[in-house]
Enzyme design. Sequence first.
Site, short mmCIF file in Angstrom:
data_model
loop_
_atom_site.label_atom_id
_atom_site.label_comp_id
_atom_site.label_asym_id
_atom_site.label_seq_id
_atom_site.Cartn_x
_atom_site.Cartn_y
_atom_site.Cartn_z
N ASN A 9 0.59 -1.30 -0.06
CA ASN A 9 0.05 -0.22 -0.13
C ASN A 9 0.72 1.15 0.10
O ASN A 9 2.04 1.56 0.74
CB ASN A 9 -0.95 -0.24 1.26
CG ASN A 9 -1.96 1.30 1.08
OD1 ASN A 9 -1.97 2.26 0.42
ND2 ASN A 9 -2.38 0.32 2.58
N ARG B 50 -2.98 -1.73 -3.42
CA ARG B 50 -4.22 -0.98 -3.02
C ARG B 50 -3.88 0.20 -4.15
O ARG B 50 -2.51 0.84 -3.84
CB ARG B 50 -3.39 -0.78 -1.97
CG ARG B 50 -5.44 -0.35 -1.27
CD ARG B 50 -5.17 0.33 0.09
NE ARG B 50 -6.66 0.28 0.16
CZ ARG B 50 -7.68 0.99 1.72
NH1 ARG B 50 -6.98 0.70 2.75
NH2 ARG B 50 -8.26 1.04 1.91
N HIS C 159 -12.81 2.94 0.99
CA HIS C 159 -13.33 1.88 1.79
C HIS C 159 -14.04 0.79 1.24
O HIS C 159 -14.15 0.05 2.03
CB HIS C 159 -14.07 2.53 2.53
CG HIS C 159 -13.05 3.16 3.36
ND1 HIS C 159 -13.83 4.94 3.88
CD2 HIS C 159 -11.61 4.03 4.08
CE1 HIS C 159 -12.74 5.34 4.74
NE2 HIS C 159 -11.93 5.03 4.62
N ARG D 256 -11.35 16.49 6.49
CA ARG D 256 -12.57 16.51 5.68
C ARG D 256 -13.76 16.59 6.26
O ARG D 256 -14.43 16.47 7.12
CB ARG D 256 -12.46 15.00 5.00
CG ARG D 256 -10.91 15.13 4.13
CD ARG D 256 -11.67 13.80 3.04
NE ARG D 256 -9.84 13.28 3.62
CZ ARG D 256 -10.50 11.07 3.20
NH1 ARG D 256 -11.24 11.31 2.87
NH2 ARG D 256 -9.74 10.79 3.58
N GLU E 45 -8.42 -4.52 5.80
CA GLU E 45 -8.37 -4.33 4.85
C GLU E 45 -8.11 -5.34 3.77
O GLU E 45 -6.90 -5.16 2.51
CB GLU E 45 -8.14 -2.89 4.38
CG GLU E 45 -8.94 -2.04 4.79
CD GLU E 45 -9.25 -0.49 4.93
OE1 GLU E 45 -8.42 -0.78 6.61
OE2 GLU E 45 -9.55 0.12 4.77
#
Length: 596
Positions: free
Chosen positions: A7, A85, A174, A235, A382
């Site tokens: 990743n 990823r 996600h 955010r 993940e």
Amino acid sequence: MKVLVVNVGSTSVKYNLYEMDTEERLAVGRAERMGTPDAVHVHESGQVAVDGSSVVNAMKAILEHLTRPGGPLPDPSALGAVGHRVVHGGEQLIAPTKIDDRTLAVIDECARFAPLHNPVNAAGVRAAREVFPGVPHVAVFDTAFHAALPPHAFTYALPHELYTKQGVRRYGFHGPSHQFMALSAAEYLKTDLSRLKLVTCHLGGGASVTAIDGGISVETSMGMTPLEGLVMGTRSGDLDPAIPLILAESGMSFDAIDTLLNKQSGLAGLSGRGADFRDIQQAAEAGDKRARLAVDVFVHRIRKYIGAYAAVLGGADAIVFTGGIGENSALVRSRVCEHLLYMGIALDEAANGTLRAADHGGIVEVSLPRSPTKVLVVRTDEERMIAREVVRAIAGSTGAIRSVRARPIPVGVSVRHVHLSRADADVLFGPGYELTKKRDVTQPGQYVTRETVDVIGPKGEITDVAIIVPLRKQSQVELAKTDAFKLGVSPPLRESGKLEGTPGITLRGPAGTVTTQGGVILAHRHVHMSPAQATDYGVADKDMIKVRVEGDREMTMGDVIVRVHPEYTLDLHIDTDEANAAGLNNDSVVAFDGLQ
Ligand code: ADP
């Protein structure tokens, strides 16, 4: 097979090595502070300085570390695949994909949707291909799990050309985490994923909610970019789209607005205390007003989405929490679930406050046993999910979408039964008689009644035949061929409701007897599914498909009619003769085997 999952971010290269035969994690580590003179490789046994001037160097250091004597990968050729990823796959890369130059070109193209992520992800792929040559590389996309979103969920109400010409639509993110939560919940609840309606909440630095119907993402809170939806660390999530316009008009530059919305808003902007939720929660508990407001806005937004998604799904079997906040903050879960009893959510405050997913194999239930909607907390993984998707892509069944396609279809065996018209029910049970419910059948709104009727044919009769309501315009008797022989009738194979030219039969109830003018059929086998499931299988209403039956009486059934409706649950309906011939019962599943 050993799979290395990497990743690559703007300042870090994270990696996990798995033995996928057992899903055991053999190694985990990261190179961080990349691009600075202080770059380090942190691994299980410590940390060493690394040349952070290029991702290739970091990859080389990782390879060296993994292949060291006594390391988990003594022979580099034992590596089965490298999984990457990648944040955005756009509309073209909707499943885990073996990487070739064409794939890389599409990943580059999708950088316009994810300018901060895709370029660094692509650089990581290029570096890894150089350092790990001769090994298949697979890209797993954050967006792919949401690829089957229906048009009404992915379309923004903007001029349609913006979608058709520029790809402006909701993509969702996600994916691996939401998919992991769904699989964990199904395993925990011991229910086939195709039968579950779930709302999954990933609450970490970034945060998103997804509505998952039968394993398929049907709505998700992040949009074309990860800025939409929930309040996040820095955010803003949802806001009136006019706000950035007004800010621009007041003289703020494009870059300043971009920074404001992505880096200075959310929990950090609200609280003025940074983005770490632990600090904000602590300050809120100590009475800090801004921190309290930050928690309130954060929680309120999640509740709002859960309510909305319960409506989208028509009720949820479980709400699942994960991510640093979702997994660890009992306060957030408790506040989100407060007063949701009317929705069937009853949190077990004691369990919520004490049980940790990490201590219980990665998943705990924190709702009361009587809560119709379960509340689950999952430790998301993940990387493991990405590794699983890599294995599927390598096996040739290109990952998320296809793997969902290969997902089993549950079987529902239809025993002979009768649907009645109001007029016939009046004769059989007395005028205005209300039939009473005995049990639900799989399709929503339909149930078997306590009352039964006897069916009488020229050669014989069958007593106590089940009635399924609601009442219909015309009575219909659905038999298996064996039943028809016994009764001495010869009904045609028909879809339910198509009754022209079908034979009649005599029905006997406690209040009277009626002989119908038609309505006896052998029900044509069919599969019920929701529009999202149809999109996912690549089929449409009225298509004919084949399904594969495994087991002692292996066979392929053709001529299965697809019936699509928003309220349908995935289910193959066959009669008792068909079930017996194929060795199937109500606990069986079959596999989708393509269009006829
Ligand atoms: P990322 O999305 O960056 O991977 P994580 O999923 O690790 O982030 O979530 C990070 C967030 O989780 C941070 O806001 C952190 O403060 C929060 N968090 C971690 N542990 C706890 C805890 N025990 N209580 C509340 N929040 C926590």
